[in-house]
Motif scaffolding. Structure first.
Motif, PDB file in Angstrom:
ATOM      1  N   GLY A   4      -2.648  -3.371  -2.941  1.00  0.00           N
ATOM      2  CA  GLY A   4      -2.417  -3.604  -1.514  1.00  0.00           C
ATOM      3  C   GLY A   4      -2.277  -2.310  -0.744  1.00  0.00           C
ATOM      4  O   GLY A   4      -2.839  -2.160   0.352  1.00  0.00           O
ATOM      5  N   ILE A   5      -1.547  -1.358  -1.287  1.00  0.00           N
ATOM      6  CA  ILE A   5      -1.378  -0.059  -0.631  1.00  0.00           C
ATOM      7  C   ILE A   5      -2.718   0.662  -0.545  1.00  0.00           C
ATOM      8  O   ILE A   5      -3.069   1.230   0.493  1.00  0.00           O
ATOM      9  CB  ILE A   5      -0.327   0.792  -1.370  1.00  0.00           C
ATOM     10  CG1 ILE A   5       1.057   0.190  -1.178  1.00  0.00           C
ATOM     11  CG2 ILE A   5      -0.357   2.236  -0.893  1.00  0.00           C
ATOM     12  CD1 ILE A   5       2.136   0.824  -2.031  1.00  0.00           C
ATOM     13  N   LEU A   6      -3.477   0.631  -1.619  1.00  0.00           N
ATOM     14  CA  LEU A   6      -4.802   1.274  -1.630  1.00  0.00           C
ATOM     15  C   LEU A   6      -5.729   0.620  -0.604  1.00  0.00           C
ATOM     16  O   LEU A   6      -6.442   1.315   0.131  1.00  0.00           O
ATOM     17  CB  LEU A   6      -5.412   1.193  -3.025  1.00  0.00           C
ATOM     18  CG  LEU A   6      -6.749   1.894  -3.225  1.00  0.00           C
ATOM     19  CD1 LEU A   6      -6.604   3.386  -2.959  1.00  0.00           C
ATOM     20  CD2 LEU A   6      -7.267   1.651  -4.615  1.00  0.00           C
ATOM     21  N   ALA A   7      -5.700  -0.703  -0.521  1.00  0.00           N
ATOM     22  CA  ALA A   7      -6.525  -1.405   0.459  1.00  0.00           C
ATOM     23  C   ALA A   7      -6.104  -1.039   1.880  1.00  0.00           C
ATOM     24  O   ALA A   7      -6.955  -0.863   2.755  1.00  0.00           O
ATOM     25  CB  ALA A   7      -6.420  -2.919   0.246  1.00  0.00           C
ATOM     26  N   LEU A   8      -4.814  -0.909   2.116  1.00  0.00           N
ATOM     27  CA  LEU A   8      -4.320  -0.532   3.438  1.00  0.00           C
ATOM     28  C   LEU A   8      -4.780   0.876   3.812  1.00  0.00           C
ATOM     29  O   LEU A   8      -5.191   1.125   4.952  1.00  0.00           O
ATOM     30  CB  LEU A   8      -2.792  -0.612   3.477  1.00  0.00           C
ATOM     31  CG  LEU A   8      -2.129  -0.388   4.825  1.00  0.00           C
ATOM     32  CD1 LEU A   8      -2.545  -1.461   5.808  1.00  0.00           C
ATOM     33  CD2 LEU A   8      -0.621  -0.371   4.677  1.00  0.00           C
ATOM     34  N   ILE A   9      -4.746   1.799   2.868  1.00  0.00           N
ATOM     35  CA  ILE A   9      -5.187   3.174   3.121  1.00  0.00           C
ATOM     36  C   ILE A   9      -6.683   3.192   3.433  1.00  0.00           C
ATOM     37  O   ILE A   9      -7.131   3.867   4.372  1.00  0.00           O
ATOM     38  CB  ILE A   9      -4.850   4.081   1.914  1.00  0.00           C
ATOM     39  CG1 ILE A   9      -3.342   4.287   1.830  1.00  0.00           C
ATOM     40  CG2 ILE A   9      -5.582   5.416   2.011  1.00  0.00           C
ATOM     41  CD1 ILE A   9      -2.878   4.976   0.574  1.00  0.00           C
ATOM     42  N   ILE A  10      -7.470   2.441   2.676  1.00  0.00           N
ATOM     43  CA  ILE A  10      -8.917   2.394   2.908  1.00  0.00           C
ATOM     44  C   ILE A  10      -9.206   1.770   4.271  1.00  0.00           C
ATOM     45  O   ILE A  10     -10.049   2.264   5.025  1.00  0.00           O
ATOM     46  CB  ILE A  10      -9.624   1.631   1.771  1.00  0.00           C
ATOM     47  CG1 ILE A  10      -9.553   2.447   0.481  1.00  0.00           C
ATOM     48  CG2 ILE A  10     -11.071   1.308   2.131  1.00  0.00           C
ATOM     49  CD1 ILE A  10     -10.018   1.708  -0.752  1.00  0.00           C
ATOM     50  N   TRP A  11      -8.505   0.684   4.608  1.00  0.00           N
ATOM     51  CA  TRP A  11      -8.693   0.042   5.914  1.00  0.00           C
ATOM     52  C   TRP A  11      -8.361   1.010   7.039  1.00  0.00           C
ATOM     53  O   TRP A  11      -9.089   1.109   8.021  1.00  0.00           O
ATOM     54  CB  TRP A  11      -7.815  -1.206   6.015  1.00  0.00           C
ATOM     55  CG  TRP A  11      -7.794  -1.788   7.386  1.00  0.00           C
ATOM     56  CD1 TRP A  11      -8.738  -2.590   7.957  1.00  0.00           C
ATOM     57  CD2 TRP A  11      -6.798  -1.563   8.391  1.00  0.00           C
ATOM     58  NE1 TRP A  11      -8.366  -2.889   9.254  1.00  0.00           N
ATOM     59  CE2 TRP A  11      -7.180  -2.276   9.536  1.00  0.00           C
ATOM     60  CE3 TRP A  11      -5.610  -0.852   8.420  1.00  0.00           C
ATOM     61  CZ2 TRP A  11      -6.421  -2.273  10.703  1.00  0.00           C
ATOM     62  CZ3 TRP A  11      -4.850  -0.848   9.577  1.00  0.00           C
ATOM     63  CH2 TRP A  11      -5.266  -1.556  10.704  1.00  0.00           C
ATOM     64  N   PHE A  12      -7.250   1.750   6.906  1.00  0.00           N
ATOM     65  CA  PHE A  12      -6.857   2.718   7.929  1.00  0.00           C
ATOM     66  C   PHE A  12      -7.910   3.804   8.085  1.00  0.00           C
ATOM     67  O   PHE A  12      -8.264   4.185   9.208  1.00  0.00           O
ATOM     68  CB  PHE A  12      -5.506   3.341   7.589  1.00  0.00           C
ATOM     69  CG  PHE A  12      -5.090   4.410   8.556  1.00  0.00           C
ATOM     70  CD1 PHE A  12      -4.589   4.073   9.801  1.00  0.00           C
ATOM     71  CD2 PHE A  12      -5.216   5.745   8.224  1.00  0.00           C
ATOM     72  CE1 PHE A  12      -4.212   5.050  10.705  1.00  0.00           C
ATOM     73  CE2 PHE A  12      -4.839   6.735   9.118  1.00  0.00           C
ATOM     74  CZ  PHE A  12      -4.338   6.384  10.355  1.00  0.00           C
ATOM     75  N   ILE A  67       2.899  -7.721 -10.615  1.00  0.00           N
ATOM     76  CA  ILE A  67       3.395  -7.508  -9.255  1.00  0.00           C
ATOM     77  C   ILE A  67       3.201  -6.054  -8.841  1.00  0.00           C
ATOM     78  O   ILE A  67       2.759  -5.766  -7.715  1.00  0.00           O
ATOM     79  CB  ILE A  67       4.862  -7.946  -9.125  1.00  0.00           C
ATOM     80  CG1 ILE A  67       4.961  -9.458  -9.258  1.00  0.00           C
ATOM     81  CG2 ILE A  67       5.460  -7.491  -7.797  1.00  0.00           C
ATOM     82  CD1 ILE A  67       6.379  -9.984  -9.342  1.00  0.00           C
ATOM     83  N   MET A  68       3.502  -5.106  -9.713  1.00  0.00           N
ATOM     84  CA  MET A  68       3.307  -3.681  -9.409  1.00  0.00           C
ATOM     85  C   MET A  68       1.836  -3.385  -9.138  1.00  0.00           C
ATOM     86  O   MET A  68       1.507  -2.662  -8.189  1.00  0.00           O
ATOM     87  CB  MET A  68       3.792  -2.804 -10.577  1.00  0.00           C
ATOM     88  CG  MET A  68       5.167  -2.268 -10.369  1.00  0.00           C
ATOM     89  SD  MET A  68       5.728  -1.060 -11.592  1.00  0.00           S
ATOM     90  CE  MET A  68       4.487  -0.947 -12.798  1.00  0.00           C
ATOM     91  N   CYS A  69       0.957  -3.939  -9.949  1.00  0.00           N
ATOM     92  CA  CYS A  69      -0.482  -3.715  -9.744  1.00  0.00           C
ATOM     93  C   CYS A  69      -0.934  -4.278  -8.402  1.00  0.00           C
ATOM     94  O   CYS A  69      -1.716  -3.634  -7.693  1.00  0.00           O
ATOM     95  CB  CYS A  69      -1.284  -4.345 -10.876  1.00  0.00           C
ATOM     96  SG  CYS A  69      -1.145  -3.452 -12.432  1.00  0.00           S
ATOM     97  N   LEU A  70      -0.443  -5.456  -8.039  1.00  0.00           N
ATOM     98  CA  LEU A  70      -0.806  -6.049  -6.750  1.00  0.00           C
ATOM     99  C   LEU A  70      -0.299  -5.191  -5.591  1.00  0.00           C
ATOM    100  O   LEU A  70      -1.005  -5.024  -4.588  1.00  0.00           O
ATOM    101  CB  LEU A  70      -0.253  -7.467  -6.642  1.00  0.00           C
ATOM    102  CG  LEU A  70      -0.935  -8.514  -7.529  1.00  0.00           C
ATOM    103  CD1 LEU A  70      -0.207  -9.844  -7.416  1.00  0.00           C
ATOM    104  CD2 LEU A  70      -2.394  -8.656  -7.163  1.00  0.00           C
ATOM    105  N   ILE A  71       0.885  -4.636  -5.732  1.00  0.00           N
ATOM    106  CA  ILE A  71       1.428  -3.769  -4.683  1.00  0.00           C
ATOM    107  C   ILE A  71       0.576  -2.505  -4.552  1.00  0.00           C
ATOM    108  O   ILE A  71       0.228  -2.098  -3.443  1.00  0.00           O
ATOM    109  CB  ILE A  71       2.901  -3.427  -4.959  1.00  0.00           C
ATOM    110  CG1 ILE A  71       3.762  -4.674  -4.748  1.00  0.00           C
ATOM    111  CG2 ILE A  71       3.388  -2.291  -4.068  1.00  0.00           C
ATOM    112  CD1 ILE A  71       5.194  -4.512  -5.165  1.00  0.00           C
ATOM    113  N   TYR A  72       0.219  -1.896  -5.670  1.00  0.00           N
ATOM    114  CA  TYR A  72      -0.609  -0.688  -5.622  1.00  0.00           C
ATOM    115  C   TYR A  72      -1.986  -0.980  -5.040  1.00  0.00           C
ATOM    116  O   TYR A  72      -2.523  -0.199  -4.253  1.00  0.00           O
ATOM    117  CB  TYR A  72      -0.745  -0.059  -7.005  1.00  0.00           C
ATOM    118  CG  TYR A  72       0.510   0.617  -7.487  1.00  0.00           C
ATOM    119  CD1 TYR A  72       1.274   1.403  -6.638  1.00  0.00           C
ATOM    120  CD2 TYR A  72       0.944   0.468  -8.803  1.00  0.00           C
ATOM    121  CE1 TYR A  72       2.432   2.015  -7.072  1.00  0.00           C
ATOM    122  CE2 TYR A  72       2.098   1.079  -9.243  1.00  0.00           C
ATOM    123  CZ  TYR A  72       2.840   1.849  -8.379  1.00  0.00           C
ATOM    124  OH  TYR A  72       3.986   2.461  -8.809  1.00  0.00           O
TER     125      TYR A  72
END
Length: 62
Positions: free
Chosen positions: A22-30, A15-20
């Motif tokens: 997800g956050i990384l993907a959000l930063i790249i998308w932004f 779960i922690m890895c998926l959250i990290y």
């Protein structure tokens, strides 16, 4: 019976890895969206600048 606690120990880690991720993907998308928006803004500003230069040259007779 011992396999259940072993698997259960990795669930929070997964779960922690998926959250990290997800956050990384959000930063790249932004970042990609921001760069595209800035390029579009620069294109529009360049077009406006070209039109103003054309009008200035036309007005001054150069």
């Amino acid at each position: 019976m011992e396999a259940i606690p072993f698997v259960a120990a990795f669930i929070p880690l997964i779960i922690m890895c998926l959250i990290y991720i997800g956050i990384l993907a959000l930063i790249i998308w932004f970042a990609i969206t921001f760069i595209k928006t800035q390029k579009e803004r620069n294109t529009i500003l360049q077009s406006i600048s070209d039109k103003l230069d054309y009008l200035e040259k036309k007005h001054t007779g150069l």
